[in-house]
Scaffold this motif. Structure first.
Motif, PDB file in Angstrom:
ATOM      1  N   PRO A  24       0.813  -1.223   0.000  1.00  0.00           N
ATOM      2  CA  PRO A  24       0.000   0.000   0.000  1.00  0.00           C
ATOM      3  C   PRO A  24       0.844   1.269   0.000  1.00  0.00           C
ATOM      4  CG  PRO A  24      -0.179  -1.162   2.109  1.00  0.00           C
ATOM      5  CD  PRO A  24       0.540  -2.071   1.173  1.00  0.00           C
ATOM      6  N   PHE A  25       2.018   1.231   0.638  1.00  0.00           N
ATOM      7  CA  PHE A  25       2.896   2.396   0.642  1.00  0.00           C
ATOM      8  C   PHE A  25       3.435   2.677  -0.762  1.00  0.00           C
ATOM      9  CE2 PHE A  25       2.843   0.938   4.998  1.00  0.00           C
ATOM     10  CZ  PHE A  25       2.832   2.111   5.739  1.00  0.00           C
ATOM     11  N   LEU A  26       3.782   1.602  -1.473  1.00  0.00           N
ATOM     12  CA  LEU A  26       4.326   1.780  -2.808  1.00  0.00           C
ATOM     13  C   LEU A  26       3.243   2.193  -3.802  1.00  0.00           C
ATOM     14  CD1 LEU A  26       6.891  -1.151  -2.972  1.00  0.00           C
ATOM     15  CD2 LEU A  26       7.298   1.259  -2.472  1.00  0.00           C
ATOM     16  N   GLU A  27       2.031   1.682  -3.622  1.00  0.00           N
ATOM     17  CA  GLU A  27       0.939   2.121  -4.492  1.00  0.00           C
ATOM     18  C   GLU A  27       0.687   3.614  -4.308  1.00  0.00           C
ATOM     19  OE1 GLU A  27      -0.465   0.424  -6.844  1.00  0.00           O
ATOM     20  OE2 GLU A  27       0.646  -1.399  -6.343  1.00  0.00           O
ATOM     21  N   ALA A  28       0.690   4.072  -3.067  1.00  0.00           N
ATOM     22  CA  ALA A  28       0.507   5.505  -2.805  1.00  0.00           C
ATOM     23  C   ALA A  28       1.674   6.308  -3.362  1.00  0.00           C
ATOM     24  CB  ALA A  28       0.357   5.750  -1.311  1.00  0.00           C
ATOM     25  N   THR A  29       2.874   5.775  -3.232  1.00  0.00           N
ATOM     26  CA  THR A  29       4.047   6.450  -3.780  1.00  0.00           C
ATOM     27  C   THR A  29       3.937   6.597  -5.288  1.00  0.00           C
ATOM     28  OG1 THR A  29       5.470   5.598  -2.007  1.00  0.00           O
ATOM     29  CG2 THR A  29       6.558   6.325  -4.020  1.00  0.00           C
ATOM     30  N   ALA A  30       3.517   5.544  -5.969  1.00  0.00           N
ATOM     31  CA  ALA A  30       3.388   5.595  -7.426  1.00  0.00           C
ATOM     32  C   ALA A  30       2.383   6.670  -7.839  1.00  0.00           C
ATOM     33  CB  ALA A  30       2.968   4.229  -7.966  1.00  0.00           C
ATOM     34  N   ILE A  31       1.270   6.758  -7.128  1.00  0.00           N
ATOM     35  CA  ILE A  31       0.261   7.779  -7.437  1.00  0.00           C
ATOM     36  C   ILE A  31       0.853   9.177  -7.259  1.00  0.00           C
ATOM     37  CG2 ILE A  31      -1.909   8.797  -6.640  1.00  0.00           C
ATOM     38  CD1 ILE A  31      -2.798   5.882  -5.955  1.00  0.00           C
ATOM     39  N   CYS A  32       1.558   9.381  -6.156  1.00  0.00           N
ATOM     40  CA  CYS A  32       2.109  10.700  -5.866  1.00  0.00           C
ATOM     41  C   CYS A  32       3.240  11.066  -6.820  1.00  0.00           C
ATOM     42  CB  CYS A  32       2.593  10.759  -4.417  1.00  0.00           C
ATOM     43  SG  CYS A  32       1.250  10.684  -3.214  1.00  0.00           S
ATOM     44  N   LEU A  33       4.073  10.099  -7.164  1.00  0.00           N
ATOM     45  CA  LEU A  33       5.157  10.380  -8.104  1.00  0.00           C
ATOM     46  C   LEU A  33       4.614  10.721  -9.486  1.00  0.00           C
ATOM     47  CD1 LEU A  33       7.785   7.647  -7.157  1.00  0.00           C
ATOM     48  CD2 LEU A  33       7.960  10.110  -6.750  1.00  0.00           C
ATOM     49  N   ARG A  35       1.831  12.110 -10.041  1.00  0.00           N
ATOM     50  CA  ARG A  35       1.151  13.400  -9.911  1.00  0.00           C
ATOM     51  C   ARG A  35       2.151  14.554  -9.781  1.00  0.00           C
ATOM     52  NH1 ARG A  35      -2.100  12.889  -4.988  1.00  0.00           N
ATOM     53  NH2 ARG A  35      -3.491  11.646  -6.304  1.00  0.00           N
ATOM     54  N   HIS A  36       3.167  14.378  -8.913  1.00  0.00           N
ATOM     55  CA  HIS A  36       4.053  15.492  -8.567  1.00  0.00           C
ATOM     56  C   HIS A  36       5.446  15.396  -9.176  1.00  0.00           C
ATOM     57  CE1 HIS A  36       1.075  16.645  -5.603  1.00  0.00           C
ATOM     58  NE2 HIS A  36       1.159  15.470  -5.011  1.00  0.00           N
ATOM     59  N   GLY A  37       5.874  14.195  -9.572  1.00  0.00           N
ATOM     60  CA  GLY A  37       7.251  14.014 -10.006  1.00  0.00           C
ATOM     61  C   GLY A  37       8.165  13.761  -8.821  1.00  0.00           C
ATOM     62  N   LEU A  38       9.371  13.329  -9.108  1.00  0.00           N
ATOM     63  CA  LEU A  38      10.303  12.984  -8.040  1.00  0.00           C
ATOM     64  C   LEU A  38      10.754  14.189  -7.238  1.00  0.00           C
ATOM     65  CD1 LEU A  38      12.524  10.241  -9.666  1.00  0.00           C
ATOM     66  CD2 LEU A  38      11.492  10.101  -7.401  1.00  0.00           C
ATOM     67  N   SER A  39      11.031  15.289  -7.910  1.00  0.00           N
ATOM     68  CA  SER A  39      11.603  16.435  -7.204  1.00  0.00           C
ATOM     69  C   SER A  39      10.587  17.150  -6.334  1.00  0.00           C
ATOM     70  CB  SER A  39      12.228  17.418  -8.196  1.00  0.00           C
ATOM     71  OG  SER A  39      11.245  17.904  -9.098  1.00  0.00           O
ATOM     72  N   ARG A  40       9.291  17.006  -6.639  1.00  0.00           N
ATOM     73  CA  ARG A  40       8.274  17.731  -5.873  1.00  0.00           C
ATOM     74  C   ARG A  40       7.455  16.835  -4.951  1.00  0.00           C
ATOM     75  NH1 ARG A  40       8.035  20.946 -10.762  1.00  0.00           N
ATOM     76  NH2 ARG A  40       8.617  23.078 -10.236  1.00  0.00           N
ATOM     77  N   CYS A  41       7.626  15.540  -5.070  1.00  0.00           N
ATOM     78  CA  CYS A  41       6.889  14.623  -4.206  1.00  0.00           C
ATOM     79  C   CYS A  41       7.522  14.615  -2.818  1.00  0.00           C
ATOM     80  CB  CYS A  41       6.915  13.219  -4.799  1.00  0.00           C
ATOM     81  SG  CYS A  41       6.006  11.994  -3.841  1.00  0.00           S
ATOM     82  N   SER A  42       6.692  14.644  -1.785  1.00  0.00           N
ATOM     83  CA  SER A  42       7.194  14.614  -0.409  1.00  0.00           C
ATOM     84  C   SER A  42       6.592  13.432   0.341  1.00  0.00           C
ATOM     85  CB  SER A  42       6.843  15.917   0.313  1.00  0.00           C
ATOM     86  OG  SER A  42       5.447  15.973   0.548  1.00  0.00           O
ATOM     87  N   ALA A  68      11.156   5.231  -4.530  1.00  0.00           N
ATOM     88  CA  ALA A  68      11.193   5.137  -5.990  1.00  0.00           C
ATOM     89  C   ALA A  68      12.032   3.938  -6.436  1.00  0.00           C
ATOM     90  CB  ALA A  68      11.747   6.431  -6.581  1.00  0.00           C
ATOM     91  N   TRP A  69      13.161   3.692  -5.759  1.00  0.00           N
ATOM     92  CA  TRP A  69      13.981   2.527  -6.096  1.00  0.00           C
ATOM     93  C   TRP A  69      13.248   1.233  -5.759  1.00  0.00           C
ATOM     94  CZ3 TRP A  69      17.585   2.807  -9.474  1.00  0.00           C
ATOM     95  CH2 TRP A  69      18.358   3.956  -9.604  1.00  0.00           C
ATOM     96  N   MET A  70      12.478   1.227  -4.679  1.00  0.00           N
ATOM     97  CA  MET A  70      11.690   0.037  -4.349  1.00  0.00           C
ATOM     98  C   MET A  70      10.625  -0.230  -5.409  1.00  0.00           C
ATOM     99  SD  MET A  70      11.182  -0.128  -0.227  1.00  0.00           S
ATOM    100  CE  MET A  70      11.321   1.573   0.316  1.00  0.00           C
TER     101      MET A  70
END
Length: 198
Positions: A24-33, A35-42, A68-70
């Motif tokens: 679930p953490f990685l699914e949320a990360t994928a959505i946020c990345l 949406r925001h990109g790597l440099s703006r995702c927090s 992101a590496w995961m």
């Protein structure tokens, strides 16, 4: 000729897959990345997406870059699991070209990668300078035994398997960054068959 499979130890040389508890953490990360990109995702973005505290996300992921590496590791292992189907019925150069084509299509369809390539060229440049050399070296030595098996079985032209793997990985990298204006299967056939045909 029997179709080779990735040699023993191949999957162990990939980055280890993230555990199921991180899904679930990685699914949320994928959505946020995406949406925001790597440099703006927090980490706060990921916490909001999940509806949990930021400290919970930090404990599980460590950082956005680590997450992101995961994600990349998870996708590589998922792709590895599709290789038997891709190899089924493949002969000779097809054993190389089919997975390459499938992996390119998967990369182009990845919303996180699309966002980064479109909006974060500085990050892509830094990542290439910092990581691409070791990644190509490791990837070439992972693929070389498979190519050697194909050569030994008469499926592809005999040549230096490590040099061939380096070249194919560089072709893959450039096609990932700049998709061709033509059908990828036809392009790969035209590029690779003259090099691979026995």
């Amino acid at each position: 000729m029997s179709v080779p499979t990735p040699p023993p130890g191949f999957v162990e040389r990939l980055p280890p897959p993230p555990g199921e508890q991180l899904r679930p953490f990685l699914e949320a990360t994928a959505i946020c990345l995406a949406r925001h990109g790597l440099s703006r995702c927090s980490m706060s973005d990921i916490a909001r997406e999940m509806g949990v505290s930021r400290s919970t996300v930090y404990r599980q992921l460590g950082s956005v870059e680590s997450a992101a590496w995961m994600l990349l590791s998870r996708d590589l292992h998922a792709f590895y699991d599709t290789l038997p189907d891709l190899f089924a019925g493949a002969h000779g150069p097809e054993v190389i070209i089919r997975p390459l084509s499938a992996l390119l299509r998967q990369a182009w369809a990845n919303p996180v990668l699309a966002k980064v390539l479109r909006d974060e060229p500085d990050f892509v440049g830094r990542a290439l300078i910092s990581h691409v050399g070791p990644m190509l070296e490791q990837g070439a030595h992972m693929m070389a035994p498979l190519y050697q098996d194909l050569m030994d079985g008469g499926g592809i032209r005999r040549q230096d398997p490590v040099a061939l793997a380096h070249w194919i990985l560089r072709v893959f990298m450039m096609l990932t960054i700049a998709p061709p204006p033509t059908d990828v299967d036809r392009l790969l056939d035209e590029m690779l068959l003259p090099v691979l045909a026995p």
